[in-house]
Enzyme design. Structure first.
Site, PDB file in Angstrom:
ATOM      1  N   TRP A 184      21.005  36.457 -23.223  1.00 38.19           N
ATOM      2  CA  TRP A 184      22.304  36.791 -23.813  1.00 38.19           C
ATOM      3  C   TRP A 184      22.949  35.483 -24.266  1.00 38.19           C
ATOM      4  CZ3 TRP A 184      27.198  35.121 -22.001  1.00 38.19           C
ATOM      5  CH2 TRP A 184      28.256  35.524 -22.845  1.00 38.19           C
ATOM      6  N   GLU A 225      20.117  41.078 -24.893  1.00 37.52           N
ATOM      7  CA  GLU A 225      21.374  41.816 -24.676  1.00 37.52           C
ATOM      8  C   GLU A 225      22.317  41.643 -25.857  1.00 37.52           C
ATOM      9  OE1 GLU A 225      23.475  40.449 -21.192  1.00 37.52           O
ATOM     10  OE2 GLU A 225      24.986  42.050 -21.305  1.00 37.52           O
ATOM     11  N   LYS A 227      26.199  42.396 -27.826  1.00 35.30           N
ATOM     12  CA  LYS A 227      27.604  42.365 -27.442  1.00 35.30           C
ATOM     13  C   LYS A 227      28.467  42.728 -28.638  1.00 35.30           C
ATOM     14  CE  LYS A 227      30.852  39.829 -24.688  1.00 35.30           C
ATOM     15  NZ  LYS A 227      31.037  38.934 -23.563  1.00 35.30           N
ATOM     16  N   ASP A 258      24.532  46.648 -22.253  1.00 35.37           N
ATOM     17  CA  ASP A 258      25.565  46.467 -21.219  1.00 35.37           C
ATOM     18  C   ASP A 258      26.699  47.406 -21.624  1.00 35.37           C
ATOM     19  OD1 ASP A 258      28.099  45.457 -20.166  1.00 35.37           O
ATOM     20  OD2 ASP A 258      27.052  43.616 -19.599  1.00 35.37           O
ATOM     21  N   HIS A 261      29.810  46.432 -23.582  1.00 34.81           N
ATOM     22  CA  HIS A 261      29.616  45.721 -24.847  1.00 34.81           C
ATOM     23  C   HIS A 261      29.654  46.598 -26.086  1.00 34.81           C
ATOM     24  CE1 HIS A 261      27.643  41.982 -22.836  1.00 34.81           C
ATOM     25  NE2 HIS A 261      28.805  42.316 -22.311  1.00 34.81           N
ATOM     26  N   HIS A 285      22.664  46.760 -18.236  1.00 34.58           N
ATOM     27  CA  HIS A 285      23.639  46.124 -17.374  1.00 34.58           C
ATOM     28  C   HIS A 285      24.719  47.170 -17.145  1.00 34.58           C
ATOM     29  CE1 HIS A 285      23.087  41.494 -17.997  1.00 34.58           C
ATOM     30  NE2 HIS A 285      22.120  42.043 -17.294  1.00 34.58           N
ATOM     31  N   ASP A 293      35.872  44.431 -22.246  1.00 35.36           N
ATOM     32  CA  ASP A 293      34.688  44.084 -21.454  1.00 35.36           C
ATOM     33  C   ASP A 293      35.139  43.332 -20.203  1.00 35.36           C
ATOM     34  OD1 ASP A 293      32.053  43.520 -20.746  1.00 35.36           O
ATOM     35  OD2 ASP A 293      31.969  41.728 -21.980  1.00 35.36           O
ATOM     36  N   ASP A 295      34.515  43.725 -17.006  1.00 36.57           N
ATOM     37  CA  ASP A 295      33.581  43.543 -15.902  1.00 36.57           C
ATOM     38  C   ASP A 295      34.184  43.846 -14.537  1.00 36.57           C
ATOM     39  OD1 ASP A 295      30.914  42.649 -17.009  1.00 36.57           O
ATOM     40  OD2 ASP A 295      32.252  41.285 -18.070  1.00 36.57           O
ATOM     41  N   ASP A 325      26.243  44.241 -13.669  1.00 29.14           N
ATOM     42  CA  ASP A 325      26.847  43.028 -14.224  1.00 29.14           C
ATOM     43  C   ASP A 325      28.369  43.159 -14.228  1.00 29.14           C
ATOM     44  OD1 ASP A 325      27.451  40.699 -15.507  1.00 29.14           O
ATOM     45  OD2 ASP A 325      26.820  41.367 -17.505  1.00 29.14           O
TER      46      ASP A 325
HETATM   47  C1  RNT Z   1      28.257  38.683 -21.012  1.00 24.99           C
HETATM   48  C2  RNT Z   1      27.017  39.430 -20.663  1.00 24.99           C
HETATM   49  C3  RNT Z   1      26.094  38.723 -19.722  1.00 24.99           C
HETATM   50  C4  RNT Z   1      26.807  38.009 -18.598  1.00 24.99           C
HETATM   51  C5  RNT Z   1      25.908  37.495 -17.506  1.00 24.99           C
HETATM   52  C6  RNT Z   1      26.621  36.544 -16.611  1.00 24.99           C
HETATM   53  O1  RNT Z   1      29.150  39.418 -21.737  1.00 24.99           O
HETATM   54  O2  RNT Z   1      27.357  40.683 -20.156  1.00 24.99           O
HETATM   55  O3  RNT Z   1      25.150  39.614 -19.248  1.00 24.99           O
HETATM   56  O4  RNT Z   1      27.784  38.824 -18.021  1.00 24.99           O
HETATM   57  O5  RNT Z   1      24.791  36.966 -18.050  1.00 24.99           O
HETATM   58 ZN    ZN Z   2      25.768  41.875 -19.319  1.00 27.59          ZN
END
Ligand code: RNT
Ligand code: ZN
Length: 418
Positions: A184, A225, A227, A258, A261, A285, A293, A295, A325
């Site tokens: 990523w 990955e 985004k 993810d 994202h 993720h 985003d 998290d 994640d």
């Molecule tokens: C970031 C991505 C990525 C990170 C990790 C730490 O937006 O989601 O996966 O969160 O690699």
């Molecule tokens: Zn991620």
């Protein structure tokens, strides 16, 4: 009633719907979830003192974060003691462990810098997944890495990713099972770009250069990955969904989605079946985006359940690489891991305890009233009794009992760290 007695009663109820509960528990037990090491220390790692960059952010200042490899390992062990089943640990390159006085920059990292992790894995019977760390580094100051127009910078990150493939291969060999390595990059722009193609062409070239280095494809499962945007990079993201899905499909690597994202009303659960139709494997993720985003810790919410359903009812348990994640620094970090991991498992269990064949039949026969009724009635089935039993037979505390252990650990260990 004991946990076992409640379970027997629940089993009867699910059995009447045609659900094989014992089989569900067997399946759940063998689904590994890759637990992200970075929840333990707010995505910092051991190879730098600087802040977290790359358009991602932790907020909060809860006491007790891990500051050393020993502390992080102890915290991971504590979390695993409260999570049923066998799982993986997801490492980032910035968690390299150096000898006293030793240091290697990201492009010079070697397997030996992860030997202590491999040892930890053997001791605990856990395997690893891996990630290049293309952020929180002076060479990524303007958040341009593999797409940088500066050849020196681009080359540095290509070399970093190549080093990471070798480390992943080493971990896979040590652990005797594949290591998923997820690329990523944060690359993007705050404001309207003058050239959207150039950075993507350079990213593509960088990936080509990385993947041209020979490696064992059985051992290292390279993922990519996507985004939608990062903080400070709201206008343009180099590694967009279209970019990563097309690149992965053309180059035989794995797409990683993810669920933080995408645009806020877009759901990953709905993307899973389409991706499964065209790919042997996909990677996830699982996170929780709150308005952006953000998290947040994974909850047992509708989207987590829908994601689990798509994995289970499409028979894709072995085709979906499941990782978590998120990074919440405002609460006890061990609890953050345990809640998220257990919730992912609960979502899988919920899906495994659904009469999926019967529901599909109702859909195919156009019996939509009955389908809605049955899906709603299922929500109040004694799911918790089955979950508690699963915890008990896997030797971890059922219900909220695990929190006692976290509180004790906080008092005796975490609070002493400050
Ligand atoms: C970031 C991505 C990525 C990170 C990790 C730490 O937006 O989601 O996966 O969160 O690699
Ligand atoms: Zn991620």
């Amino acid at each position: 009633m004991t946990v076992a007695e409640r379970f027997e009663a629940a089993k009867e109820q699910y059995g009447a719907l045609g659900v094989n509960v014992d089989e569900a528990l067997e399946t759940l037990k063998r689904i590994p979830i890759s637990m992200h090491c970075w929840q333990g220390d707010d995505v910092i790692g051991f190879d730098h003192d600087g802040p977290l960059t790359g358009g991602i952010q932790t907020t909060g200042n809860y006491p007790g974060k891990a500051r050393t490899p020993d502390e992080l390992m102890a915290d991971i062990e504590k979390a695993f003691s409260l999570i049923p089943g066998k799982h993986k640990v997801n490492l980032h390159a910035c968690y390299a462990i150096f000898e006293e006085g030793e240091h290697a920059d990201r492009d010079k990292l070697e397997p030996k810098h992860f030997a202590k992790w491999a040892e930890f894995g053997k001791k605990n019977g856990v395997a690893f997944d891996f990630n290049p760390t293309c952020f929180s580094h002076p060479m990524a100051e303007d958040s341009l890495t593999l797409s940088s127009p500066n050849e020196k910078v681009r080359k540095f990150w290509v070399d970093h990713c190549i080093a990471c493939i070798k480390i992943s291969e080493y971990l896979a060999t040590e652990q005797g099972c594949p290591c998923a390595m997820n690329i990523w990059i944060p690359d993007g722009m705050k404001d309207v770009p003058a050239d959207r193609l150039g950075p993507r062409a350079r990213f593509k070239q960088s990936l080509d250069e990385i993947l041209a280095v020979p490696y064992d494809k059985e051992k290292v499962l390279v993922c990519l990955e996507s985004k939608v945007f990062g903080i400070g990079m709201e206008s343009y993201t180099v590694g967009s969904s279209e970019f990563t899905i097309n690149y992965a499909a053309r180059n035989g690597i794995i797409s990683l989605m993810d669920n933080g994202h995408y645009h806020p009303t877009e759901v990953v659960s709905d993307k899973i079946p389409s991706m499964l139709l065209f790919n042997d494997k996909i990677a996830l993720h699982v996170t929780r985006g709150v308005r952006w985003d953000s998290d947040h810790v994974v909850l047992l919410d509708d989207e987590t359940k829908e994601i689990a359903k798509e994995i289970v009812r499409n028979d894709a348990v072995d085709r979906v690489l499941l990782a978590l994640d998120y990074f919440d620094a405002s609460i006890n970090r061990i609890a953050a891991w345990v809640v998220g991991m257990r919730n992912m498992q609960k979502a899988l269990l919920y899906a495994l305890l659904s009469p999926n064949k019967k529901l599909k039949e109702l859909q195919d026969q156009g019996r939509f009233t009955e389908l809605m009724m049955q899906q709603e009635e299922l929500k109040t089935y004694p799911f918790g009794d089955v979950w508690n039993y699963f915890c008990e037979i896997n030797n971890v505390p059922a219900g909220e009992k695990w929190f006692e252990t976290v509180k004790e650990y906080e008092e005796n260990v975490l609070l002493k760290r400050n």
